[in-house]
Design a protein around this motif. Structure first.
Motif, PDB file in Angstrom:
ATOM      1  N   SER A 118      -2.019  -0.876 -12.641  1.00  0.00           N
ATOM      2  CA  SER A 118      -3.187  -1.481 -12.006  1.00  0.00           C
ATOM      3  C   SER A 118      -3.320  -2.882 -12.560  1.00  0.00           C
ATOM      4  O   SER A 118      -2.668  -3.241 -13.548  1.00  0.00           O
ATOM      5  CB  SER A 118      -4.460  -0.674 -12.266  1.00  0.00           C
ATOM      6  OG  SER A 118      -4.861  -0.793 -13.602  1.00  0.00           O
ATOM      7  N   GLY A 174      -8.137  10.360 -10.884  1.00  0.00           N
ATOM      8  CA  GLY A 174      -8.951   9.786  -9.825  1.00  0.00           C
ATOM      9  C   GLY A 174     -10.268   9.246 -10.335  1.00  0.00           C
ATOM     10  O   GLY A 174     -11.195   9.015  -9.546  1.00  0.00           O
ATOM     11  N   ARG A 204      -3.725   0.203  -4.074  1.00  0.00           N
ATOM     12  CA  ARG A 204      -4.851   0.092  -3.150  1.00  0.00           C
ATOM     13  C   ARG A 204      -5.880  -0.834  -3.785  1.00  0.00           C
ATOM     14  O   ARG A 204      -5.927  -0.986  -5.011  1.00  0.00           O
ATOM     15  CB  ARG A 204      -5.480   1.452  -2.878  1.00  0.00           C
ATOM     16  CG  ARG A 204      -6.078   2.145  -4.093  1.00  0.00           C
ATOM     17  CD  ARG A 204      -6.509   3.558  -3.720  1.00  0.00           C
ATOM     18  NE  ARG A 204      -6.973   4.326  -4.873  1.00  0.00           N
ATOM     19  CZ  ARG A 204      -8.244   4.428  -5.237  1.00  0.00           C
ATOM     20  NH1 ARG A 204      -9.178   3.789  -4.534  1.00  0.00           N
ATOM     21  NH2 ARG A 204      -8.595   5.157  -6.275  1.00  0.00           N
ATOM     22  N   ARG A 235       0.848  -1.187   0.000  1.00  0.00           N
ATOM     23  CA  ARG A 235       0.000   0.000   0.000  1.00  0.00           C
ATOM     24  C   ARG A 235       0.889   1.243   0.000  1.00  0.00           C
ATOM     25  O   ARG A 235       2.091   1.167   0.254  1.00  0.00           O
ATOM     26  CB  ARG A 235      -0.892   0.029   1.239  1.00  0.00           C
ATOM     27  CG  ARG A 235      -1.874  -1.120   1.356  1.00  0.00           C
ATOM     28  CD  ARG A 235      -2.684  -0.968   2.637  1.00  0.00           C
ATOM     29  NE  ARG A 235      -3.680  -2.024   2.774  1.00  0.00           N
ATOM     30  CZ  ARG A 235      -3.442  -3.194   3.355  1.00  0.00           C
ATOM     31  NH1 ARG A 235      -2.240  -3.461   3.841  1.00  0.00           N
ATOM     32  NH2 ARG A 235      -4.406  -4.100   3.446  1.00  0.00           N
ATOM     33  N   ARG A 236       0.275   2.378  -0.222  1.00  0.00           N
ATOM     34  CA  ARG A 236       1.009   3.642  -0.180  1.00  0.00           C
ATOM     35  C   ARG A 236       1.474   3.937   1.243  1.00  0.00           C
ATOM     36  O   ARG A 236       0.661   3.968   2.174  1.00  0.00           O
ATOM     37  CB  ARG A 236       0.104   4.776  -0.668  1.00  0.00           C
ATOM     38  CG  ARG A 236       0.788   6.138  -0.699  1.00  0.00           C
ATOM     39  CD  ARG A 236      -0.216   7.243  -0.956  1.00  0.00           C
ATOM     40  NE  ARG A 236       0.442   8.545  -0.981  1.00  0.00           N
ATOM     41  CZ  ARG A 236       0.698   9.234  -2.088  1.00  0.00           C
ATOM     42  NH1 ARG A 236       0.328   8.758  -3.247  1.00  0.00           N
ATOM     43  NH2 ARG A 236       1.308  10.398  -2.013  1.00  0.00           N
ATOM     44  N   TYR A 244      -3.420   1.871  -8.876  1.00  0.00           N
ATOM     45  CA  TYR A 244      -2.302   2.748  -8.540  1.00  0.00           C
ATOM     46  C   TYR A 244      -2.659   3.663  -7.369  1.00  0.00           C
ATOM     47  O   TYR A 244      -3.712   4.277  -7.326  1.00  0.00           O
ATOM     48  CB  TYR A 244      -1.985   3.581  -9.774  1.00  0.00           C
ATOM     49  CG  TYR A 244      -0.895   4.622  -9.615  1.00  0.00           C
ATOM     50  CD1 TYR A 244       0.427   4.299  -9.849  1.00  0.00           C
ATOM     51  CD2 TYR A 244      -1.199   5.929  -9.272  1.00  0.00           C
ATOM     52  CE1 TYR A 244       1.423   5.256  -9.737  1.00  0.00           C
ATOM     53  CE2 TYR A 244      -0.214   6.896  -9.156  1.00  0.00           C
ATOM     54  CZ  TYR A 244       1.092   6.545  -9.388  1.00  0.00           C
ATOM     55  OH  TYR A 244       2.073   7.497  -9.284  1.00  0.00           O
ATOM     56  N   ASP A 245      -1.760   3.733  -6.405  1.00  0.00           N
ATOM     57  CA  ASP A 245      -1.972   4.640  -5.279  1.00  0.00           C
ATOM     58  C   ASP A 245      -0.671   5.357  -4.930  1.00  0.00           C
ATOM     59  O   ASP A 245      -0.384   5.601  -3.762  1.00  0.00           O
ATOM     60  CB  ASP A 245      -2.496   3.880  -4.069  1.00  0.00           C
ATOM     61  CG  ASP A 245      -3.131   4.821  -3.037  1.00  0.00           C
ATOM     62  OD1 ASP A 245      -3.586   5.918  -3.452  1.00  0.00           O
ATOM     63  OD2 ASP A 245      -3.170   4.474  -1.850  1.00  0.00           O
ATOM     64  N   GLY A 246       0.081   5.688  -5.946  1.00  0.00           N
ATOM     65  CA  GLY A 246       1.298   6.446  -5.723  1.00  0.00           C
ATOM     66  C   GLY A 246       2.527   5.723  -6.237  1.00  0.00           C
ATOM     67  O   GLY A 246       2.530   4.501  -6.435  1.00  0.00           O
TER      68      GLY A 246
END
Length: 410
Positions: free
Chosen positions: A235, A318, A306, A166-167, A250-252
């Motif tokens: 992703s 987003g 995430r 996770r981020r 994708y979360d960073g």
């Protein structure tokens, strides 16, 4: 999928020495000017001419007149998908007053008009509400990306040893456009060390345990090579041992530059040009596990994820990205959310796209990465796509005339 997501594109990123979530560099234009002939031996050596500044925005690259949209083929089915994606993008488009270095673009009227377009009227909407402009020379290079699926488990165990993180809470992301309009579209990532913002851990440090013990593991992948390429996409889908499929997005990203391993293999003579396909790269990595692991670490970029429970995958805005409609672009040159028309001489790519994503190596005025969805057909199309042609950015009617008038003022 904000490929590195954005990113992003698995195959072209690896093959071209670039990337996805995506991360690929801009290949040189095929129409470069030949070098100037050498001066005669007796002539004094002239001082080198100062280098021209590299354009860093659409405005700096120049906005030229594009073709009349009525002259471009615009299939209603594709236009309808583009309209749906454009409607989703409108709130974000209207929040900024500066896009790609262009000030004063008023997206409000076209967004209001988009909300009222009747069924069957999408193509007419784009033809009448927009004008086509060429950013720079308009010569485009286009690749593709898709949503891969890999084997993973919720907990580590035999056969599942590659953490999917996770981020981290200490990853700081700075939108430099908040500090200066001239830096719009640029992002800096790092972590705080004392009173300094320093680069975040690179791939090697993360794989060696820089994030271990912090409870950041979302899942554990079975294959480090498959996970490496999923990171390039930004992703994907995790197939769990019980058959359940979990989508991750994708979360960073750690802020490190993407390095395409396909380009490194070619440069070092380890793969012939004819072998530089995804299959060839993967075969080399599997045949050379120790050297392959070291090679992948030369790409310092690392992506965090995430779990997605709603529509997905999610792009740089987003918002959910749409197969055969979303395109990743460089936000310095293309406003995220804006329509783009691609003309590559291919029935599957030519037409309207909406710029809703970015990629670490999707750099330049006319560098685009098209999204194709999930599954074998999407993988085949995305993996085989690397085409040159023309691209036009669509802006509200009257934008270019206003900019020209502003430029003519003393």
């Amino acid at each position: 999928m904000i490929r590195t997501v954005g990113a992003g594109a698995l195959l072209a990123g690896a093959l071209l020495g670039c990337a996805g979530q995506t991360d690929r560099p801009v290949p040189p234009s095929p129409a470069q000017s030949p070098p100037s002939p050498s001066a005669p031996a007796a002539a004094p050596t002239p001082s080198p001419a100062p280098s021209a500044p590299v354009p860093d925005s659409a405005r700096a690259a120049g906005l030229g007149a594009g073709p009349a949209l009525a002259d471009l083929r615009m299939a209603e089915e594709r236009a309808a998908r583009a309209l749906a994606a454009f409607r989703l993008s409108c709130p974000a488009l209207q929040r900024r007053t500066v896009h790609a270095g262009i000030t004063g673009i008023d997206w409000g009227p076209v967004c209001a008009q988009a909300a009222r377009v009747p069924a069957g009227g999408a193509a007419d909407f784009f033809r009448t509400a927009f004008e086509a402009v060429a950013v720079g020379d308009g010569a485009a290079f286009v690749t593709g990306y898709y949503e891969p699926e890999i084997a993973a488990a919720r907990a580590p165990g035999p056969g599942y040893a590659v953490p999917i993180y996770r981020r981290p809470a200490d990853l700081i992301e700075v939108d430099l456009g908040d500090f200066s309009d001239s830096l719009a579209g640029r992002t800096l990532r790092g972590r705080v060390d004392g009173q300094r913002l320093v680069p975040y851990f690179d791939r090697a440090a993360i794989e060696e345990g820089a994030l271990a013990g912090r409870g950041l593991e979302l899942a554990w992948a079975a294959d480090p090579i498959a996970f490496f390429f999923l990171q390039i996409q930004g992703s994907g889908r995790l197939r769990l041992p019980d058959g359940q499929v979990v989508r991750i997005g994708y979360d960073g990203q750690n802020g490190r530059d993407y390095v395409g391993i396909g380009g490194l293999l070619r440069q070092r003579g380890l793969l012939a040009p004819g072998q530089a396909s995804m299959q060839g790269i993967v075969a080399w990595l599997r045949a050379n596990p120790a050297a392959g692991a070291a090679l992948m670490r030369e790409n310092g970029s690392f992506v965090f994820f995430r779990e997605l429970t709603g529509p997905g995958p999610i792009g740089a805005m987003g918002l959910p990205v749409t197969p055969q409609t979303t395109v990743a672009a460089d936000p310095r040159f293309v406003p995220l959310g804006a329509p783009v028309y691609l003309s590559l001489g291919r029935a599957d790519t030519d037409g309207l796209w909406i710029a809703q994503d970015t990629g670490g190596a999707i750099k330049g005025a006319n560098r685009f990465d098209t999204f194709w969805g999930a599954g074998a057909a999407a993988a085949q199309t995305a993996g085989g796509l690397g085409a040159r042609g023309r691209a036009w950015l669509l802006l509200p009617v009257g934008t270019r005339a206003r900019l020209d008038a502003e430029a003519a003022q003393p």
